[in-house]
Design a protein around this motif. Structure first.
Motif: not given
Length: 342
Positions: A223, A225, A236
């Motif tokens: 993940e 951002k 995100r």
């Protein structure tokens, strides 16, 4: 080697200093933070890197080395002086210093390196080609008549060389390396997902997610951002290994082509040695997932990663001062400015 001898891996992204018998004594990012209002250096290394992307506009965090060579002489001198002073405190005897440089460095570029190291207080300066330093630091005996091939993937350049009897037989340097992977991943994520990410996020993706598709059992997701290019707001997303195949393969293919061309020009006897010994991958870029498998497929030989790919160049550079007489090419006494080949 005397206790006051040091070896410096003057990398585009990292400066590593080693001493024979002690190993690595300093590992710091090659970055300087400058207050442009006062034209003064605020921090170097880790503390300066922490400021990248997080400073007021009057503080500039810059990398004074580009593609393995000096682009800003003043800031590079500042880096080397501060780092050498951190590891070498004696004011009575100046150290002998060996510095590794890309195999294809020009005379003007090597002069700039020598000037910076002399300004840091060295009494003698030696230059060693990166592939030779990488081989020494990886435990490869290059002083015997046995062909060895090294592919050293640093931050700014990839150096490829066939070594035997203490010298280079064939060599090339291509300006495709770790930083270029970061840049292409950043641009690819921007185009594919419409999200802007920073350089450090791109580097994290390279380290933990990116992979050449030849390593079929590797599949990671991370993940990240960033800022949406559509809304301008924070966003995100999840990025997977397969999402990054395109930029990874584009650059890996360029390294593979360069290595193939070096092998094509290698004398048959040495080529036979390389087929038996395999190819050694060194440098931070050697840790890219799937790269050994890809290069092995392209070159038709076994490709292995150095036991210490990040530090081997610095370790080999430190070793070179005690092996100078055995190194036929690629090791230069650059004191004061005009080199002398051993």
């Amino acid at each position: 080697m005397a206790q006051n001898d040091i070896g410096i891996d003057l990398g585009t992204t990292t400066i590593i200093i080693a001493q024979e018998g002690k190993g690595v004594v300093l590992n710091q990012p090659s970055v300087v933070a400058v207050d442009t209002r006062k034209n003064s250096v605020l921090e170097v290394g880790d503390k300066a890197l922490a400021m990248v992307g997080r400073t007021p506009n009057y503080i500039s965090a810059t990398f004074p080395l580009k593609d393995g060579v000096i682009s800003d002489h003043t800031m590079t001198r500042e880096l080397i002086c501060r780092f050498v002073n951190q590891v070498y405190s004696s004011h009575m005897v100046k150290p002998r210093v060996a510095v590794c440089v890309p195999a294809a460095i020009t005379g003007i570029e090597s002069d700039a390196v020598v000037e910076a190291v002399v300004a840091a207080g060295a009494r003698q300066v030696y230059l060693i080609d990166e592939p030779i330093a990488a081989a020494l630091g990886s435990g490869v005996d290059i002083t015997i008549p046995d062909g060895r091939m090294i592919i050293d993937i640093g931050g700014g350049t990839t150096d490829i060389a066939v070594l035997s009897l203490g010298g280079k037989v064939k060599a090339t340097s291509v300006r495709v390396a770790g930083n270029h992977y970061d840049d292409e991943i950043l641009k690819h994520v921007r185009a594919k997902f419409n999200i802007a990410i920073g350089q450090r996020t791109a580097e994290e993706l390279k380290k933990h997610v990116a992979c050449c598709p030849q390593k079929a059992d590797f599949n990671e997701t991370m993940e990240i951002k960033g800022r949406s290019l559509l809304t301008g707001l924070p966003q995100r997303i999840n990025v997977s290994t397969s999402d990054l195949y395109e930029p990874v393969m584009m650059l890996s293919e360029q390294i593979g082509v360069a290595a193939h061309q070096v092998l094509e020009k290698t004398p048959p006897e040495l080529a036979g040695d390389i087929y038996r010994n395999g190819v050694m991958l060194t440098g931070g870029g050697a840790q890219l997932h799937g790269l050994p498998e890809y290069l092995s497929q392209e070159l038709k030989v076994e490709v292995t990663v150095s036991p210490d790919p990040v530090n081997c160049v610095a370790l080999g550079t430190a070793m070179s001062l005690s092996l100078g007489d055995k190194l036929e090419t690629g090791f230069t006494d650059a004191t004061p400015r005009i080199g002398r080949r051993h």
